[in-house]
Each structure stands twice: as C-alpha cells, then as structure tokens.
Design an enzyme around this catalytic site. Structure first.
Site, short mmCIF file in Angstrom:
data_model
loop_
_atom_site.label_atom_id
_atom_site.label_comp_id
_atom_site.label_asym_id
_atom_site.label_seq_id
_atom_site.Cartn_x
_atom_site.Cartn_y
_atom_site.Cartn_z
N GLY A 130 18.52 3.21 -27.23
CA GLY A 130 19.92 2.89 -27.47
C GLY A 130 20.34 1.45 -27.28
O GLY A 130 21.47 1.09 -27.61
N THR A 154 19.71 3.52 -34.70
CA THR A 154 18.98 4.17 -33.61
C THR A 154 17.78 3.32 -33.25
O THR A 154 17.34 2.47 -34.03
CB THR A 154 18.55 5.61 -34.00
OG1 THR A 154 17.97 6.24 -32.86
CG2 THR A 154 17.59 5.62 -35.17
N CYS A 155 17.26 3.53 -32.05
CA CYS A 155 16.05 2.83 -31.60
C CYS A 155 15.35 3.73 -30.59
O CYS A 155 15.46 4.96 -30.69
CB CYS A 155 16.41 1.46 -31.00
SG CYS A 155 17.47 1.54 -29.54
N LEU A 156 14.67 3.18 -29.62
CA LEU A 156 13.96 4.00 -28.65
C LEU A 156 14.91 4.59 -27.60
O LEU A 156 14.85 5.78 -27.31
CB LEU A 156 12.86 3.19 -27.95
CG LEU A 156 11.98 3.96 -26.97
CD1 LEU A 156 11.17 5.03 -27.68
CD2 LEU A 156 11.05 3.00 -26.23
N TRP A 179 15.39 7.53 -29.77
CA TRP A 179 14.26 8.41 -30.03
C TRP A 179 13.94 9.29 -28.82
O TRP A 179 13.61 10.47 -28.97
CB TRP A 179 13.04 7.59 -30.44
CG TRP A 179 11.80 8.40 -30.56
CD1 TRP A 179 10.72 8.39 -29.74
CD2 TRP A 179 11.52 9.41 -31.55
NE1 TRP A 179 9.78 9.31 -30.15
CE2 TRP A 179 10.25 9.95 -31.28
CE3 TRP A 179 12.22 9.90 -32.64
CZ2 TRP A 179 9.68 10.94 -32.04
CZ3 TRP A 179 11.63 10.89 -33.41
CH2 TRP A 179 10.38 11.40 -33.11
#
Length: 173
Positions: free
Chosen positions: A137, A133-135, A162
């Site tokens: 995608g 996961t990240c901010l 996120w």
C-alpha cells in the site's frame, strides 16, 4: 511579536506539507491573519486551527471487498506498481496492469497505442476510475498522488496491497 510568530509558522508549514499527519494550533492577535477555522481563546486573540494538508481526497482507500467488486464489474482500471520480478515471484491480482512506480508518471502521459504496446492494457482516461496497488500500500499511494498531479479525477489505492489480497483469497478458498 507578530513577525516572530510568522517565522515560527514558516518553519512548520513545509513540515506539514511533508508529513500530513501533523496538526498544530497557534494564537495570534485578533485581526492579524485569516484562516477559515478560528476559535476565540483569550481577549484580543484568536486560536487558529490548522488541519492536515493533503492532495489526496478523503475516499481514496479501497478495501479488498470494494476492489473485488470493481474487478468483477470491470468498473476500474487496476494498476499494480510493483516491479515485474515481484509479480513473477509473489503473484498478481487478476485483471491488473503492471506499471512499475518509477514509470507511472511517464506511462500515464503516453498515447493509447504506446501504453497498450508497452504495458499490455488500455490507458485509463483522466475520468476513469483508476485503482493503484502494490505489495503493502505504500507505493500505490505514491502512484495515486502522481496521477492526481496529472489530472486524474477518480483515483484510489488498495491500501492492503498484494499481501492483503493473498490473505483474503486464501481465506475464501
């Protein structure tokens, strides 16, 4: 004529590998070339259908609901590939391990003790379910591709990141 067609294809294939959303087709004389998917078009020719190329398996995207279920059941190792300052500033998904994207390749090749010491979590095995996961995608998909090249078999990414997590969590409160 056939050589000219090959040269045209040679220029297209690298672009296909770079941009996996492109689809194209070509007509070549029958008997010259072998592609598993072909359709007869005009006498003496067949149309070759080229699909998108991707090293990513089809079911790699995880929704909010699926991620929540994986976390509750402890059925996946969730790795957040944002930078540490982003986690401090915006927050993080509970139960995730922070491994910045630039370190994913090296981190997944560390020994278990070194990984735990540096990142504070268990090093996933190549057969474990791993969700990146990240901010938003984008970086998580890059991390997924890195893990696949390192031999990880059951990898996915949370395409909403996120931003999607926060939206759902606020809606559920």
């Amino acid at each position: 004529m056939a050589l000219r067609s090959c040269w045209r294809l040679a220029g297209v294939v690298p672009r296909l590998l770079w941009n996996n959303t492109v689809q194209f087709e070509a007509c070549v004389p029958r008997g010259q070339g072998s592609v598993s998917s072909s359709v007869s078009t005009r006498p003496g020719y067949k149309k070759l259908l080229f699909r998108t190329f991707s090293s990513t398996p089809a079911s790699t995207v995880v929704s909010y609901e699926q991620l929540k279920e994986l976390l509750v059941g402890r059925k996946a190792v969730v790795i957040d590939v944002r930078e540490p300052w982003e986690l401090r500033e915006y927050g993080f998904i509970p139960g995730s391990i922070n491994v910045p994207l630039a370190q994913v390749n090296t981190a997944l090749q560390l020994g278990p003790e070194d990984f735990k010491e540096k990142y504070g979590g268990e090093l996933p095995h190549q057969t474990d379910n791993v969700v990146f996961t990240c901010l938003a995608g984008i970086r998580s998909k890059t991390a997924l591709n890195t893990a696949i090249t390192l031999g990880y078999k059951d990898v996915q990414y949370y395409s909403g990141g996120w931003q999607d997590w926060v939206k759902h969590e606020q809606h559920n409160q």
